[in-house]
Design a protein around this motif. Structure first.
Motif, PDB file in Angstrom:
ATOM      1  N   GLN A 154     -11.329   0.625  13.657  1.00  0.00           N
ATOM      2  CA  GLN A 154     -10.426  -0.119  12.791  1.00  0.00           C
ATOM      3  C   GLN A 154     -11.082  -1.445  12.416  1.00  0.00           C
ATOM      4  O   GLN A 154     -11.813  -2.026  13.211  1.00  0.00           O
ATOM      5  CB  GLN A 154      -9.095  -0.380  13.503  1.00  0.00           C
ATOM      6  CG  GLN A 154      -8.274   0.873  13.721  1.00  0.00           C
ATOM      7  CD  GLN A 154      -6.846   0.552  14.137  1.00  0.00           C
ATOM      8  OE1 GLN A 154      -6.531  -0.529  14.611  1.00  0.00           O
ATOM      9  NE2 GLN A 154      -5.953   1.516  13.937  1.00  0.00           N
TER      10      GLN A 154
ATOM     11  N   THR B 230       8.108  -0.449   5.932  1.00  0.00           N
ATOM     12  CA  THR B 230       7.962   0.793   5.177  1.00  0.00           C
ATOM     13  C   THR B 230       9.299   1.206   4.572  1.00  0.00           C
ATOM     14  O   THR B 230      10.333   1.190   5.253  1.00  0.00           O
ATOM     15  CB  THR B 230       7.437   1.926   6.078  1.00  0.00           C
ATOM     16  OG1 THR B 230       6.208   1.507   6.669  1.00  0.00           O
ATOM     17  CG2 THR B 230       7.192   3.202   5.287  1.00  0.00           C
TER      18      THR B 230
ATOM     19  N   VAL C  24       4.747   0.800   1.606  1.00  0.00           N
ATOM     20  CA  VAL C  24       4.849  -0.411   2.418  1.00  0.00           C
ATOM     21  C   VAL C  24       5.105  -1.591   1.491  1.00  0.00           C
ATOM     22  O   VAL C  24       4.402  -1.768   0.486  1.00  0.00           O
ATOM     23  CB  VAL C  24       3.553  -0.627   3.224  1.00  0.00           C
ATOM     24  CG1 VAL C  24       3.607  -1.932   4.020  1.00  0.00           C
ATOM     25  CG2 VAL C  24       3.304   0.560   4.150  1.00  0.00           C
TER      26      VAL C  24
ATOM     27  N   HIS D 135      -4.475  -6.058  -3.193  1.00  0.00           N
ATOM     28  CA  HIS D 135      -5.294  -5.196  -2.327  1.00  0.00           C
ATOM     29  C   HIS D 135      -6.663  -5.022  -2.993  1.00  0.00           C
ATOM     30  O   HIS D 135      -6.737  -4.773  -4.195  1.00  0.00           O
ATOM     31  CB  HIS D 135      -4.573  -3.849  -2.195  1.00  0.00           C
ATOM     32  CG  HIS D 135      -5.210  -2.862  -1.272  1.00  0.00           C
ATOM     33  ND1 HIS D 135      -4.877  -1.526  -1.309  1.00  0.00           N
ATOM     34  CD2 HIS D 135      -6.124  -2.985  -0.275  1.00  0.00           C
ATOM     35  CE1 HIS D 135      -5.558  -0.873  -0.379  1.00  0.00           C
ATOM     36  NE2 HIS D 135      -6.332  -1.733   0.249  1.00  0.00           N
TER      37      HIS D 135
ATOM     38  N   HIS E 254     -11.127   0.542   7.991  1.00  0.00           N
ATOM     39  CA  HIS E 254     -11.450   1.646   8.895  1.00  0.00           C
ATOM     40  C   HIS E 254     -12.858   2.163   8.646  1.00  0.00           C
ATOM     41  O   HIS E 254     -13.420   1.965   7.567  1.00  0.00           O
ATOM     42  CB  HIS E 254     -10.454   2.792   8.682  1.00  0.00           C
ATOM     43  CG  HIS E 254     -10.288   3.188   7.239  1.00  0.00           C
ATOM     44  ND1 HIS E 254     -11.046   4.169   6.634  1.00  0.00           N
ATOM     45  CD2 HIS E 254      -9.480   2.705   6.269  1.00  0.00           C
ATOM     46  CE1 HIS E 254     -10.690   4.280   5.368  1.00  0.00           C
ATOM     47  NE2 HIS E 254      -9.743   3.398   5.104  1.00  0.00           N
TER      48      HIS E 254
ATOM     49  N   ASP F 114      -0.428  -5.460   9.770  1.00  0.00           N
ATOM     50  CA  ASP F 114      -0.025  -4.124  10.220  1.00  0.00           C
ATOM     51  C   ASP F 114      -0.917  -3.010   9.680  1.00  0.00           C
ATOM     52  O   ASP F 114      -0.881  -1.885  10.189  1.00  0.00           O
ATOM     53  CB  ASP F 114       1.416  -3.844   9.793  1.00  0.00           C
ATOM     54  CG  ASP F 114       2.430  -4.671  10.553  1.00  0.00           C
ATOM     55  OD1 ASP F 114       2.018  -5.556  11.335  1.00  0.00           O
ATOM     56  OD2 ASP F 114       3.649  -4.450  10.366  1.00  0.00           O
ATOM     57  N   TYR F 115      -1.706  -3.308   8.647  1.00  0.00           N
ATOM     58  CA  TYR F 115      -2.603  -2.309   8.059  1.00  0.00           C
ATOM     59  C   TYR F 115      -3.997  -2.906   7.975  1.00  0.00           C
ATOM     60  O   TYR F 115      -4.164  -4.085   7.646  1.00  0.00           O
ATOM     61  CB  TYR F 115      -2.090  -1.865   6.682  1.00  0.00           C
ATOM     62  CG  TYR F 115      -0.799  -1.113   6.814  1.00  0.00           C
ATOM     63  CD1 TYR F 115      -0.789   0.265   6.943  1.00  0.00           C
ATOM     64  CD2 TYR F 115       0.409  -1.800   6.890  1.00  0.00           C
ATOM     65  CE1 TYR F 115       0.402   0.963   7.112  1.00  0.00           C
ATOM     66  CE2 TYR F 115       1.606  -1.114   7.067  1.00  0.00           C
ATOM     67  CZ  TYR F 115       1.592   0.263   7.183  1.00  0.00           C
ATOM     68  OH  TYR F 115       2.765   0.946   7.380  1.00  0.00           O
TER      69      TYR F 115
ATOM     70  N   HIS G 282     -10.401   8.526   7.548  1.00  0.00           N
ATOM     71  CA  HIS G 282     -10.183   7.457   8.525  1.00  0.00           C
ATOM     72  C   HIS G 282     -10.916   7.789   9.817  1.00  0.00           C
ATOM     73  O   HIS G 282     -10.584   8.762  10.495  1.00  0.00           O
ATOM     74  CB  HIS G 282      -8.689   7.268   8.812  1.00  0.00           C
ATOM     75  CG  HIS G 282      -7.924   6.760   7.633  1.00  0.00           C
ATOM     76  ND1 HIS G 282      -7.186   7.593   6.805  1.00  0.00           N
ATOM     77  CD2 HIS G 282      -7.791   5.517   7.117  1.00  0.00           C
ATOM     78  CE1 HIS G 282      -6.626   6.877   5.859  1.00  0.00           C
ATOM     79  NE2 HIS G 282      -6.979   5.616   6.012  1.00  0.00           N
TER      80      HIS G 282
ATOM     81  N   VAL H  49       0.848  -1.198   0.000  1.00  0.00           N
ATOM     82  CA  VAL H  49       0.000   0.000   0.000  1.00  0.00           C
ATOM     83  C   VAL H  49       0.881   1.244   0.000  1.00  0.00           C
ATOM     84  O   VAL H  49       2.070   1.183   0.289  1.00  0.00           O
ATOM     85  CB  VAL H  49      -0.950   0.061   1.227  1.00  0.00           C
ATOM     86  CG1 VAL H  49      -2.106  -0.900   1.093  1.00  0.00           C
ATOM     87  CG2 VAL H  49      -0.193  -0.158   2.533  1.00  0.00           C
ATOM     88  N   HIS H  50       0.246   2.370  -0.322  1.00  0.00           N
ATOM     89  CA  HIS H  50       0.827   3.717  -0.194  1.00  0.00           C
ATOM     90  C   HIS H  50       1.998   3.971  -1.141  1.00  0.00           C
ATOM     91  O   HIS H  50       2.849   4.817  -0.865  1.00  0.00           O
ATOM     92  CB  HIS H  50       1.243   4.009   1.259  1.00  0.00           C
ATOM     93  CG  HIS H  50       0.136   3.822   2.247  1.00  0.00           C
ATOM     94  ND1 HIS H  50       0.357   3.583   3.589  1.00  0.00           N
ATOM     95  CD2 HIS H  50      -1.218   3.811   2.087  1.00  0.00           C
ATOM     96  CE1 HIS H  50      -0.801   3.436   4.217  1.00  0.00           C
ATOM     97  NE2 HIS H  50      -1.767   3.579   3.315  1.00  0.00           N
TER      98      HIS H  50
END
Length: 249
Positions: free
Chosen positions: A179, A213, A220, A230, A168, A164-165, A175, A76-77
């Protein structure tokens, strides 16, 4: 605090969700070998703004682009750059839009040209695990009933779920509470009630579940370098059943 949405607010979120869903459909059409992630980002921003919306991610916490573009082992990200997509890559595109003060958020993993059957299975199982979770997103269930259903489908298919992610709550803010983990025992967490809106988003690795990260502070990646997929949608929990607000096709 979990913010329960009114019927009017959910209608606004449907509109924002449609922008996100339509944007992702547009981007699926243009993903191909030879295109850069910066170009995909440019097209996404133009498409979102033409709908009268704004990209949720641009400037969010300092993020520099309108969408996240995560390639291969990137979970992600990922930040759009001049990196060129190659035949056999996979790209996860995470997209958010804000319209009339309300957010939509969704993600898809897209194959670039032809990929192996194992990679296609990863993409398909990730998507399927989301829908397994949505089946449990009904009034009266507990939050981790969603989590358990997602995890079971992923692990039954011999993949691993990122811990870890997590998903939400979503509404006026991108957000919100609660969670939404993609793993865990069922029957835990808050009871699901009508008016909750959740971004449910399994992140699934071919190898181990551990991630790290990169030095840019955003992207990530899997620790073992294995591929990751994803799949995300914004989901409203209603008395008549869950409604996926960002699925426009």
């Amino acid at each position: 605090m979990i913010i329960i949405k009114t019927h009017e607010e959910i209608e606004y979120m449907r509109q924002a969700g449609k922008v996100v869903g339509d944007t992702l459909l547009k981007l699926e059409e243009i993903v191909r070998p030879g295109i850069t992630t910066a170009k995909i980002d440019e097209i996404a921003e133009e498409f979102i703004t033409k709908q009268g919306a704004k990209p949720s991610f641009k400037g969010y916490g300092g993020f520099p682009a309108s969408i996240c573009t995560s390639i291969n082992e990137e979970v992600v990200h990922g930040i759009p750059t001049n990196r060129v997509l190659n035949e056999g890559d996979i790209i996860s595109i995470d997209c958010g839009a804000i319209l009339n003060g309300y957010q939509g958020d969704a993600a898809r993993t897209i194959p670039v040209g032809k990929v192996s059957s194992e990679i296609m299975k990863l993409i398909e199982v990730t998507k399927e695990s989301f829908f397994k979770g949505v089946e449990k997103a009904v009034v009266g269930n507990r939050l981790t009933d969603i989590s358990y259903a997602v995890q079971q489908h992923i692990e039954t298919n011999k993949f691993s779920v990122v811990r870890d992610y997590v998903g939400h709550g979503i509404g006026r803010d991108l957000h919100e509470d609660p969670q939404v983990p993609n793993y865990g025992k069922p029957g835990k967490g808050p009871k699901l009630v009508s008016g909750m809106v959740l971004a449910i988003e399994p992140m699934v690795n071919i190898g181990g579940f551990k991630v790290i990260t990169k030095p840019n502070g955003w992207t990530v990646v899997t620790v073992d370098g294995s591929l990751s997929a994803h799949y995300e949608n914004t989901v409203a929990i209603l008395n008549e059943g869950p409604e996926i607000l960002t699925l426009t096709k």
